[in-house]
Design a protein around this motif. Structure first.
Motif, PDB file in Angstrom:
ATOM      1  N   GLN A   1       0.824  -1.208   0.000  1.00  0.00           N
ATOM      2  CA  GLN A   1       0.000   0.000   0.000  1.00  0.00           C
ATOM      3  C   GLN A   1       0.860   1.260   0.000  1.00  0.00           C
ATOM      4  OE1 GLN A   1      -3.376   0.134  -0.377  1.00  0.00           O
ATOM      5  NE2 GLN A   1      -3.112  -2.084  -0.738  1.00  0.00           N
ATOM      6  N   ALA A   2       1.954   1.202   0.753  1.00  0.00           N
ATOM      7  CA  ALA A   2       2.804   2.391   0.865  1.00  0.00           C
ATOM      8  C   ALA A   2       3.459   2.747  -0.460  1.00  0.00           C
ATOM      9  CB  ALA A   2       3.857   2.165   1.949  1.00  0.00           C
ATOM     10  N   VAL A   3       3.963   1.745  -1.194  1.00  0.00           N
ATOM     11  CA  VAL A   3       4.707   2.061  -2.417  1.00  0.00           C
ATOM     12  C   VAL A   3       3.805   2.651  -3.497  1.00  0.00           C
ATOM     13  CG1 VAL A   3       6.535   0.377  -2.000  1.00  0.00           C
ATOM     14  CG2 VAL A   3       4.478  -0.321  -3.237  1.00  0.00           C
ATOM     15  N   LYS A   4       2.512   2.439  -3.390  1.00  0.00           N
ATOM     16  CA  LYS A   4       1.592   3.033  -4.361  1.00  0.00           C
ATOM     17  C   LYS A   4       1.485   4.549  -4.185  1.00  0.00           C
ATOM     18  CE  LYS A   4      -1.302  -1.141  -4.629  1.00  0.00           C
ATOM     19  NZ  LYS A   4      -2.651  -1.709  -4.348  1.00  0.00           N
ATOM     20  N   LYS A   5       1.865   5.064  -3.009  1.00  0.00           N
ATOM     21  CA  LYS A   5       1.694   6.482  -2.695  1.00  0.00           C
ATOM     22  C   LYS A   5       2.971   7.290  -2.867  1.00  0.00           C
ATOM     23  CE  LYS A   5      -1.336   4.922   1.069  1.00  0.00           C
ATOM     24  NZ  LYS A   5      -1.511   4.921   2.550  1.00  0.00           N
ATOM     25  N   LEU A   6       4.079   6.644  -3.211  1.00  0.00           N
ATOM     26  CA  LEU A   6       5.377   7.308  -3.127  1.00  0.00           C
ATOM     27  C   LEU A   6       5.534   8.417  -4.160  1.00  0.00           C
ATOM     28  CD1 LEU A   6       7.734   4.236  -2.551  1.00  0.00           C
ATOM     29  CD2 LEU A   6       6.893   5.881  -0.854  1.00  0.00           C
ATOM     30  N   SER A   7       6.141   9.480  -3.684  1.00  0.00           N
ATOM     31  CA  SER A   7       6.542  10.568  -4.575  1.00  0.00           C
ATOM     32  C   SER A   7       7.908  11.055  -4.127  1.00  0.00           C
ATOM     33  CB  SER A   7       5.513  11.703  -4.542  1.00  0.00           C
ATOM     34  OG  SER A   7       5.369  12.205  -3.224  1.00  0.00           O
TER      35      SER A   7
ATOM     36  N   ASN B   1      10.225 -14.635   2.745  1.00  0.00           N
ATOM     37  CA  ASN B   1       9.644 -14.782   1.399  1.00  0.00           C
ATOM     38  C   ASN B   1       9.086 -13.449   0.904  1.00  0.00           C
ATOM     39  OD1 ASN B   1      10.234 -17.548   1.591  1.00  0.00           O
ATOM     40  ND2 ASN B   1       8.200 -18.012   2.424  1.00  0.00           N
ATOM     41  N   PHE B   2       9.912 -12.427   0.972  1.00  0.00           N
ATOM     42  CA  PHE B   2       9.501 -11.071   0.600  1.00  0.00           C
ATOM     43  C   PHE B   2      10.202 -10.695  -0.703  1.00  0.00           C
ATOM     44  CE2 PHE B   2       9.333  -6.371   2.232  1.00  0.00           C
ATOM     45  CZ  PHE B   2       8.355  -6.097   1.293  1.00  0.00           C
ATOM     46  N   GLU B   3       9.440 -10.632  -1.775  1.00  0.00           N
ATOM     47  CA  GLU B   3       9.965 -10.187  -3.064  1.00  0.00           C
ATOM     48  C   GLU B   3       9.640  -8.703  -3.203  1.00  0.00           C
ATOM     49  OE1 GLU B   3       9.721 -12.908  -6.459  1.00  0.00           O
ATOM     50  OE2 GLU B   3       8.523 -14.225  -5.168  1.00  0.00           O
ATOM     51  N   ILE B   4      10.633  -7.879  -2.887  1.00  0.00           N
ATOM     52  CA  ILE B   4      10.428  -6.435  -2.821  1.00  0.00           C
ATOM     53  C   ILE B   4      10.480  -5.835  -4.224  1.00  0.00           C
ATOM     54  CG2 ILE B   4      11.259  -4.278  -1.843  1.00  0.00           C
ATOM     55  CD1 ILE B   4      12.706  -5.917   0.297  1.00  0.00           C
ATOM     56  N   VAL B   5       9.461  -5.091  -4.572  1.00  0.00           N
ATOM     57  CA  VAL B   5       9.471  -4.265  -5.778  1.00  0.00           C
ATOM     58  C   VAL B   5       9.464  -2.816  -5.324  1.00  0.00           C
ATOM     59  CG1 VAL B   5       8.255  -3.594  -7.873  1.00  0.00           C
ATOM     60  CG2 VAL B   5       8.284  -6.002  -7.154  1.00  0.00           C
ATOM     61  N   PHE B   6      10.511  -2.081  -5.689  1.00  0.00           N
ATOM     62  CA  PHE B   6      10.665  -0.695  -5.244  1.00  0.00           C
ATOM     63  C   PHE B   6      10.790   0.176  -6.484  1.00  0.00           C
ATOM     64  CE2 PHE B   6      13.609   2.636  -3.285  1.00  0.00           C
ATOM     65  CZ  PHE B   6      12.576   3.321  -2.678  1.00  0.00           C
ATOM     66  N   LYS B   7       9.697   0.863  -6.811  1.00  0.00           N
ATOM     67  CA  LYS B   7       9.668   1.701  -8.007  1.00  0.00           C
ATOM     68  C   LYS B   7       9.252   3.116  -7.621  1.00  0.00           C
ATOM     69  CE  LYS B   7       6.877  -0.681 -10.770  1.00  0.00           C
ATOM     70  NZ  LYS B   7       6.279  -1.152 -12.052  1.00  0.00           N
ATOM     71  N   GLY B   8       9.786   4.082  -8.345  1.00  0.00           N
ATOM     72  CA  GLY B   8       9.402   5.461  -8.084  1.00  0.00           C
ATOM     73  C   GLY B   8      10.206   6.438  -8.913  1.00  0.00           C
ATOM     74  N   GLN B   9       9.757   7.679  -8.867  1.00  0.00           N
ATOM     75  CA  GLN B   9      10.410   8.746  -9.616  1.00  0.00           C
ATOM     76  C   GLN B   9      10.851   9.826  -8.636  1.00  0.00           C
ATOM     77  OE1 GLN B   9      11.023   8.648 -12.982  1.00  0.00           O
ATOM     78  NE2 GLN B   9      10.181   6.558 -12.899  1.00  0.00           N
ATOM     79  N   GLY B  10      12.052   9.646  -8.112  1.00  0.00           N
ATOM     80  CA  GLY B  10      12.618  10.679  -7.265  1.00  0.00           C
ATOM     81  C   GLY B  10      13.387  11.694  -8.087  1.00  0.00           C
ATOM     82  N   THR B  11      14.016  12.621  -7.397  1.00  0.00           N
ATOM     83  CA  THR B  11      14.873  13.598  -8.061  1.00  0.00           C
ATOM     84  C   THR B  11      16.229  13.594  -7.369  1.00  0.00           C
ATOM     85  OG1 THR B  11      14.257  15.453  -6.639  1.00  0.00           O
ATOM     86  CG2 THR B  11      12.850  15.022  -8.563  1.00  0.00           C
TER      87      THR B  11
END
Length: 746
Positions: free
Chosen positions: A38-44, A58-68
């Motif tokens: 839920q948290a990663v859907k809100k990231l900015s 058994n945690f397959e982490i997907v970490f996506k985002g558009q930082g600067t």
């Protein structure tokens, strides 16, 4: 008045914008995978995700985002080192300006092809991103030949730093820079201040610690910088770092007792500068191997390296004329200058010269290098025409022989600099290093670099005497490194003794100890196990009346930890209740760092003694790195004493090695079920020394050479009623290269 109002509004607007940039940067602390999703859907830009301390299984982490650049998006541990990723876990990151820190991967393995990947899929890559202070410790697939990476770098302008990588045991590069498409080429990655901890000998190709590119994209430039890293006993295979792309910089790194070389395997225009190699006399420690065009090797310090051929202290290769992209390109315009080599046993020039690799080095220079050997012997071996290398102003302390110009022999008085390195003062020759990287300068400061392995005899002493199930019960409760001391008497082993730790069984002083197995095997060496026997008698008198018993074996599948078997001052007898009762059997995909048997006796055995022959897929795989047999007596053995097998034509490994000295061999190898028709078969073994043994009424020694310039020496042995050793070349059409000399035949 209106102008003033507009200025005031502008100031207020700017302040609000500045205020909003801080107000809307959010921290999300999550304690389970659902909350994380839920948290990663809100990231900015500017946001941070904090993983709560504890185990994340058994945690397959997907970490996506558009930082600067100024406001990266961060994923971090609540407390560094207290977030454990276990089971089948991994991390994929994609986007811009991402930062990951403080995570630890242990007690599991990746379910995909990498533990950490700088891409989500082939279209979504990470750029301008950083992974820092991450630990991957013993996170290996239990199938040794299931290949994966621990870190796969894609995209551009990424950094991997201050991290800890130790104990990769399955196939695949520990860290790989991937250049599969244009979006990952000319990437300008930075790999710095990492601790690359021990990587055990793999026993096959596929054990590199770091690879930059592949042969398919080797004519592309990577611009990767590898700086200030510590490579501690990285022994996987002959290439520690494999550079397979162009325009990379390998600088200020330390290689400590690592078997193999920094290899410029493919690609052009690379810089190797200010690196330090400490071999400390360890077997097969190497330095730098040069292939391809426009390579610069400058201001490196190499000391106490024992390696030879492709793994030597310094190597310049021959190439293949008009080489395909995956073979050996000719060395052209190489610059080798201001390096110091102290007690480096071998420098090979024109290495690999054969009917294919005929393109000798050209337009290259070897200048202002300092080469010192305490034995005053030249380390140079010239294997082809080296007229394409110009030698100039190299100072040496030995008499030049093959190289007549450009090596200046002098009485050289070395001193130690502030780093403890040997230097020659007041000269422009040799390496000058301001500072040598220390182990503690690398990796996370909060994670221990202490060795995990428990050597033999490092634990407590446990004394026992004969009793029902005493062997299995004591072994089960012992800890790794413990010594189980046996009082005099007969011990009945009603169960197979599963050895899943480093353990020693030792007879008490002057004790007469006999162990009788009642199962098809006495010991099974399992994953994480090593076994030492000292002063013990093993008898097969009460073994089941069945063919194919094995007194000691490895587990049948799943051994991804290397093991050791050591036996001293012991006896093995009466393995004869039925035919083909073998002493030691190494299962497929098991790998021994050492099998050593000394001062022991073997008699009345219907099978083989050492079966190290299970890797018959002929891919350069084998079962044992070092086999040592000294001062033993072998008599009345119907099968083979030793079958040591390494098939295929791969050249990426150093072993197997055999050292066989001062043994008495009588009536060995002549049983009708011995299909080898030999007492010893050495197939593809890289180093074999068989000296000062006595063979009587036994089958012959068979040597079968494959590739890799094997060294075989059979000399000063006595053969009575035993055929002379036989050596054949199975790959190259040439006379056998084995040295068989000074033996006596009766």
């Amino acid at each position: 008045m209106k102008i003033c109002m507009k200025k005031s509004q502008l100031l207020v607007s700017s302040a609000l914008c500045l205020f909003s940039s801080f107000v809307f940067a959010a921290d999300y602390k999550v304690s389970n995978q659902a909350d994380y999703e839920q948290a990663v859907k809100k990231l900015s830009a500017g946001d941070t995700v904090i993983l709560a301390n504890g185990e994340w299984k058994n945690f397959e982490i997907v970490f996506k985002g558009q930082g600067t650049k100024d406001k990266p998006i961060t994923l971090k541990a609540q407390n560094k080192g207290q977030v454990l990723l276990t089971g089948q876990s991994n991390l994929r990151l994609a986007g811009e300006h991402l930062v990951v820190s403080g995570l630890t991967f242990k007690n599991g393995y990746t379910p995909s092809n990498s533990v950490i990947s700088f891409k989500y899929n082939d279209k979504e890559l990470a750029n301008h991103s950083r992974v820092t202070e991450v630990v991957i410790d013993e996170f290996s697939n239990p199938d040794r030949f299931e290949s994966d990476y621990w870190v796969a770098l894609y995209g551009q302008h990424n950094r991997f730093d201050h991290s800890f990588l130790r104990g990769k045991r399955n196939k695949g590069v520990t860290m790989a820079v991937r250049l599969n498409n244009e979006a990952s080429q000319q990437n300008h990655h930075l790999i710095d201040h990492n601790y690359f901890g021990p990587r055990p000998v793999f026993g096959s190709n596929g054990g590199e610690t770091l690879r930059i590119g592949t042969s398919h994209y080797s004519l592309s430039d990577s611009f990767t910088r590898v700086e200030n890293n510590y490579f501690d006993r990285c022994d996987g295979e002959v290439e520690i770092i494999s550079v397979k792309s162009g325009k990379n910089q390998i600088k200020n790194n330390v290689f400590f007792e690592s078997r193999g070389t920094l290899t410029l395997r493919h690609g052009n225009g690379n810089l190797i500068e200010n690196n330090v190699f400490f071999g400390n006399g360890v077997d097969h420690t190497g330095g730098i191997r040069v292939i391809n065009r426009d390579q610069t090797v400058r201001n490196n310090y190499l000391a106490d390296l024992t390696g030879y051929r492709f793994g030597s202290g310094f190597t310049i290769m021959n190439g293949v004329p008009n080489s395909p992209i995956n073979r050996y390109h000719q060395v052209v315009n190489a610059t080798v200058e201001n390096n110091t080599l102290v007690n480096v046993e071998n420098i090979y020039l024109g290495a690999g010269s054969d009917s294919e690799r005929t393109a000798t080095p050209k337009n290259s220079s070897f200048s202002n290098n300092l080469i010192i050997n305490q034995n005053n012997q030249s380390p140079f071996t010239l294997l082809d025409d080296i007229s394409g290398i110009t030698f100039n102003n190299n100072l040496v302390n030995f008499k030049p022989t093959q190289i007549k110009q450009g090596l200046v022999q002098q009485e050289l008085n070395l001193t130690q600099d502030a780093n403890g390195l040997s230097v020659l003062r007041n000269t422009s020759v040799g390496a000058k290093l301001e500072r040598v990287l220390a182990k503690e300068d690398t990796g996370p400061t909060w994670y221990s670099k202490a060795d995990l392995a428990k050597p033999f005899n490092s634990g407590k002493l446990i004394s026992i005497k004969p009793a029902d199930s005493v062997l299995s019960d004591t072994l089960k409760n012992a800890q790794s490194g413990d010594v189980i001391e046996l009082a005099s008497g007969e011990y009945i082993a009603r169960k197979i003794l599963a050895v899943d730790k480093t353990i020693t069984f030792k007879a008490a002083n002057n004790a007469n100890v006999v162990i009788y197995p009642q199962r098809s095997s006495l010991f099974e060496i399992q994953n994480k196990g090593s076994l030492k026997l000292d002063g013990i008698t093993l008898s097969g008198r009460y073994s089941p009346d069945s063919s194919g018993n094995m007194l000691i074996r490895t587990q049948k599948w799943g051994m991804y930890n290397n093991y050791q078997f050591v036996m001293n001052n012991s006896k093995v007898m009466n393995l004869d209740v039925n035919h083909s009762y073998h002493f030691f059997d190494a299962g497929a995909r098991s790998f021994a760092d050492l099998i050593e048997v000394t001062n022991s006796e073997f008699s009345n055995i219907t099978g083989d003694l050492f079966r190290l022959n299970q890797e018959t897929d002929d891919l350069g795989i084998y079962n044992a790195e070092y086999v040592v047999l000294k001062n033993n007596e072998f008599k009345k053995v119907q099968g083979a004493l030793l079958d040591l097998y390494r098939g295929g034509t791969d050249e990426s490994t150093f072993g197997p090695h055999l050292a066989m000295h001062n043994n008495q061999i009588s009536q060995v190898g002549s049983g009708k079920r011995n299909k080898l028709q030999a007492s010893i078969r050495l197939h593809g073994v890289q180093v074999s020394v068989v000296e000062d043994n006595q063979f009587e009424n036994s089958a012959l020694i068979k040597v079968e050479h494959t590739v890799g310039d094997p060294i075989t020496v059979i000399r000063n042995n006595e053969f009575a009623k035993t055929k002379a050793p036989k050596a054949v070349e199975l790959v190259f059409d040439q006379a056998p290269t084995a040295t068989i000399e000074d033996n006596e035949f009766k």
